[in-house]
Design an enzyme around this catalytic site. Structure first.
Site, PDB file in Angstrom:
ATOM      1  N   ASP A   1       0.860  -1.170   0.000  1.00  0.00           N
ATOM      2  CA  ASP A   1       0.000   0.000   0.000  1.00  0.00           C
ATOM      3  C   ASP A   1       0.905   1.232   0.000  1.00  0.00           C
ATOM      4  O   ASP A   1       2.083   1.150   0.365  1.00  0.00           O
ATOM      5  CB  ASP A   1      -0.903  -0.028   1.234  1.00  0.00           C
TER       6      ASP A   1
ATOM      7  N   ASP B   1      -0.257   5.115   0.683  1.00  0.00           N
ATOM      8  CA  ASP B   1      -0.528   6.205   1.626  1.00  0.00           C
ATOM      9  C   ASP B   1      -0.501   5.718   3.070  1.00  0.00           C
ATOM     10  O   ASP B   1      -1.168   4.744   3.423  1.00  0.00           O
ATOM     11  CB  ASP B   1      -1.881   6.843   1.312  1.00  0.00           C
TER      12      ASP B   1
ATOM     13  N   ASP C   1      -1.353  -0.047   6.159  1.00  0.00           N
ATOM     14  CA  ASP C   1      -1.666   0.627   7.423  1.00  0.00           C
ATOM     15  C   ASP C   1      -3.145   0.580   7.772  1.00  0.00           C
ATOM     16  O   ASP C   1      -3.518   0.918   8.898  1.00  0.00           O
ATOM     17  CB  ASP C   1      -1.272   2.106   7.329  1.00  0.00           C
TER      18      ASP C   1
END
Length: 220
Positions: free
Chosen positions: A7, A9, A182
């Site tokens: 991922d 961001d 996250d």
């Protein structure tokens, strides 16, 4: 060969590229600060809470792309990379990518953020492969709409399978599959891979990872 999915961001980046693109356009006087910032914050809160309407968000976020010629957008993006993105790339994030590269793994950034914003960021990490939400283009100009399945929540699985099929591959072809994220929005894909890793996770993902016994790391 192993597959390493990242991922972007708040995972590889110590911040959100989509949010910062809007902030950058505001700083250039290209967006109304009061109107755009309030909506951007509201969408970001919805994202963190797991209730984001992805199509409503994309209508909002892709609209500025339709308002400028491609060459102007690319010039703006180069400035945005220097001002906003490179300061959000940590040595730990670069080192993680490099460990997988040295291992000979296939490296892929998979992100809900649109591919215009994120392709140069993936290249900054030396990652050639990107699965991002695809903004529609007609005659070389962005329309402000999305094409195909947004790379968000279960859509990341759909887009990953489509991408692999285009390479005549499937997940079963890899000895091990990794995914670093996250966000609890990525739980569908995290549950699918062999090696899910929570990176500076939000509270929901942190709790799930602790219960499931997944590694929890920080790239900050």
């Amino acid at each position: 060969m192993q597959l390493a999915l990242f991922d972007l961001d708040n995972t590889l980046l110590a911040g959100d590229s989509d949010f910062q693109w809007g902030q950058f356009l505001i700083s250039k006087g290209l967006l109304n600060e009061q109107e755009h910032l309030a909506k951007n914050i509201a969408f970001y809160e919805d994202y963190k809470a797991g209730r984001l309407d992805i199509y409503a968000f994309l209508d909002f976020q892709l609209k500025p792309l339709s308002e400028h010629p491609r060459h102007e957008l690319e010039a703006l993006h180069r400035e945005y990379m220097a001002q906003k993105i490179r300061p959000m790339i940590t040595d730990k994030a670069r080192a993680l990518v490099e460990r997988h590269r040295q291992n000979g793994d296939l490296l892929v950034v998979i992100t809900a953020t649109n591919s215009f914003v994120t392709t140069p960021i993936a290249r900054e990490f030396g990652i050639d492969h990107l699965i991002g939400t695809t903004p529609e283009e007609v005659d070389g100009k962005f329309t402000g709409k999305v094409t195909g399945t947004p790379s968000f929540q279960e859509g990341k699985i759909t887009r990953l399978h489509e991408w692999l099929a285009g390479r005549d591959q499937s997940l079963s072809d890899f000895e091990t599959t990794w995914f670093y994220s996250d966000s609890h929005n990525d739980l569908p894909l995290l549950k699918l891979v062999d090696k899910p890793v929570a990176v500076d996770p939000d509270p929901t993902l942190e709790a799930y990872a602790e219960e499931a016994g997944w590694p929890i790391i920080s790239l900050r």
